[in-house]
Write a protein that holds these residues in place. Structure first.
Motif, short mmCIF file in Angstrom:
data_model
loop_
_atom_site.label_atom_id
_atom_site.label_comp_id
_atom_site.label_asym_id
_atom_site.label_seq_id
_atom_site.Cartn_x
_atom_site.Cartn_y
_atom_site.Cartn_z
N LEU A 213 -8.61 5.57 -5.29
CA LEU A 213 -8.13 4.24 -4.95
C LEU A 213 -7.86 3.43 -6.25
CD1 LEU A 213 -7.56 2.05 -2.63
CD2 LEU A 213 -10.14 1.06 -3.03
N LEU A 214 -6.51 3.23 -6.36
CA LEU A 214 -5.88 2.56 -7.53
C LEU A 214 -5.22 1.31 -7.30
CD1 LEU A 214 -3.60 5.72 -8.67
CD2 LEU A 214 -6.27 5.25 -9.07
N HIS A 215 -5.61 0.15 -8.07
CA HIS A 215 -5.08 -1.23 -7.85
C HIS A 215 -5.10 -1.87 -9.12
CE1 HIS A 215 -4.12 -4.67 -5.63
NE2 HIS A 215 -5.10 -5.22 -6.14
N ASN A 216 -4.18 -2.78 -9.41
CA ASN A 216 -4.08 -3.71 -10.65
C ASN A 216 -4.44 -3.00 -11.65
OD1 ASN A 216 -3.37 -6.01 -9.16
ND2 ASN A 216 -5.71 -6.70 -8.92
N GLY A 217 -3.80 -1.68 -12.00
CA GLY A 217 -3.82 -1.05 -13.23
C GLY A 217 -5.03 -0.18 -13.26
N LYS A 218 -5.96 0.13 -12.28
CA LYS A 218 -7.08 0.50 -12.58
C LYS A 218 -7.66 1.34 -11.45
CE LYS A 218 -9.38 -3.31 -15.07
NZ LYS A 218 -9.95 -4.66 -14.88
N LEU A 219 -8.32 2.50 -11.95
CA LEU A 219 -9.17 3.35 -10.81
C LEU A 219 -10.13 2.66 -10.35
CD1 LEU A 219 -9.55 7.05 -10.94
CD2 LEU A 219 -11.18 5.85 -10.15
N VAL A 220 -10.24 2.31 -8.99
CA VAL A 220 -11.20 1.40 -8.44
C VAL A 220 -12.33 2.11 -7.75
CG1 VAL A 220 -11.70 -0.40 -6.67
CG2 VAL A 220 -9.46 -0.14 -8.13
N ASP A 221 -12.12 3.17 -7.24
CA ASP A 221 -13.04 4.13 -6.65
C ASP A 221 -12.70 5.51 -6.35
OD1 ASP A 221 -15.54 4.78 -5.38
OD2 ASP A 221 -15.12 3.45 -3.75
N VAL A 222 -13.42 6.49 -5.98
CA VAL A 222 -13.13 7.89 -5.70
C VAL A 222 -13.87 8.27 -4.52
CG1 VAL A 222 -13.06 10.16 -6.57
CG2 VAL A 222 -12.48 8.40 -8.20
N ALA B 143 -2.86 12.30 -15.65
CA ALA B 143 -1.99 11.79 -14.79
C ALA B 143 -2.50 10.89 -13.79
CB ALA B 143 -1.01 13.10 -14.19
N THR B 144 -3.45 11.00 -13.46
CA THR B 144 -4.23 10.00 -12.44
C THR B 144 -4.33 8.77 -13.16
OG1 THR B 144 -4.96 11.96 -11.05
CG2 THR B 144 -6.04 9.40 -10.79
N ARG B 145 -4.72 8.81 -14.19
CA ARG B 145 -5.12 7.43 -14.83
C ARG B 145 -3.68 6.79 -15.38
NH1 ARG B 145 -8.70 10.86 -17.67
NH2 ARG B 145 -7.55 11.12 -19.17
N LYS B 146 -2.61 7.75 -15.59
CA LYS B 146 -1.26 7.07 -15.93
C LYS B 146 -0.77 6.45 -14.60
CE LYS B 146 3.31 8.16 -17.70
NZ LYS B 146 3.94 9.10 -18.31
N ILE B 147 -0.79 6.91 -13.63
CA ILE B 147 -0.52 6.47 -12.17
C ILE B 147 -1.11 5.00 -11.96
CG2 ILE B 147 -0.30 6.77 -9.91
CD1 ILE B 147 0.05 9.86 -10.48
N ALA B 148 -2.68 5.33 -12.35
CA ALA B 148 -3.22 4.15 -12.19
C ALA B 148 -2.82 2.62 -13.08
CB ALA B 148 -4.82 4.28 -12.26
N ARG B 149 -2.36 2.83 -14.16
CA ARG B 149 -1.72 1.68 -15.06
C ARG B 149 -0.39 1.28 -14.44
NH1 ARG B 149 -3.95 5.60 -18.85
NH2 ARG B 149 -1.84 6.38 -19.39
N ALA B 150 0.15 2.19 -13.74
CA ALA B 150 1.23 1.64 -13.33
C ALA B 150 1.24 0.85 -11.99
CB ALA B 150 2.29 2.97 -13.13
N THR B 151 0.04 0.85 -11.20
CA THR B 151 -0.01 0.14 -10.09
C THR B 151 0.42 -1.29 -10.01
OG1 THR B 151 -2.62 0.05 -10.19
CG2 THR B 151 -1.61 1.95 -9.11
N SER B 152 -0.09 -2.14 -10.92
CA SER B 152 0.06 -3.57 -11.04
C SER B 152 -0.42 -4.20 -9.68
CB SER B 152 1.13 -4.09 -11.45
OG SER B 152 2.20 -3.82 -10.52
N SER B 153 0.30 -4.87 -9.00
CA SER B 153 -0.25 -5.54 -7.57
C SER B 153 -0.01 -4.54 -6.56
CB SER B 153 0.47 -6.72 -7.28
OG SER B 153 1.81 -6.32 -7.02
N LEU B 154 0.19 -3.17 -6.66
CA LEU B 154 0.14 -2.28 -5.57
C LEU B 154 -1.09 -1.59 -5.42
CD1 LEU B 154 2.19 -0.65 -3.67
CD2 LEU B 154 2.62 0.81 -5.47
N LEU C 266 0.83 -1.04 0.08
CA LEU C 266 0.06 -0.25 0.08
C LEU C 266 0.77 1.04 0.04
CD1 LEU C 266 -2.97 1.27 0.46
CD2 LEU C 266 -2.55 1.07 2.85
N LEU C 267 0.77 2.14 -0.87
CA LEU C 267 1.17 3.52 -0.98
C LEU C 267 0.28 4.56 -1.13
CD1 LEU C 267 3.84 5.07 -1.48
CD2 LEU C 267 3.56 4.69 -3.75
N VAL C 268 0.56 5.54 0.17
CA VAL C 268 -0.64 6.61 0.15
C VAL C 268 -0.02 7.90 0.09
CG1 VAL C 268 -2.15 7.56 2.00
CG2 VAL C 268 -1.97 5.17 1.88
#
Length: 85
Positions: free
Chosen positions: A64-73, A34-45, A5-7
């Motif tokens: 909330l970003l996980h597995n390359g996706k924006l999960v929730d806001v 930028a938020t979408r780009k960061i989401a794509r870089a999350t993989s298992s983080l 987890l990275l906050v």
């Protein structure tokens, strides 16, 4: 050992406070891109990231970003309107 987890802090994407930059549509779009780009870089983080959300109006939000996706806001409520705010 890797982190699970990275906050990031409030408004990490834009910097705080963004003030008049929020009046510029290109600034808002760059923040969302930028938020979408960061989401794509999350993989298992899993990442919690502060950014500006646009849902008709603008919101100080956390993604909330996980597995390359924006999960929730989550959009902040009861913003301060005193002193330096």
């Amino acid at each position: 050992m890797a982190a699970d987890l990275l906050v990031f802090p409030e408004m990490a994407v834009t910097g705080y406070p963004p003030e008049d930059l929020l009046l510029m549509p290109k600034f808002i779009e760059a923040n969302l891109k930028a938020t979408r780009k960061i989401a794509r870089a999350t993989s298992s983080l899993t990442v919690v990231l502060g950014f500006v959300e646009k849902r008709g109006d603008l919101f100080n939000a956390a993604a909330l970003l996980h597995n390359g996706k924006l999960v929730d806001v989550y959009c902040k409520s009861f913003l301060p309107n005193y002193g330096v705010f």
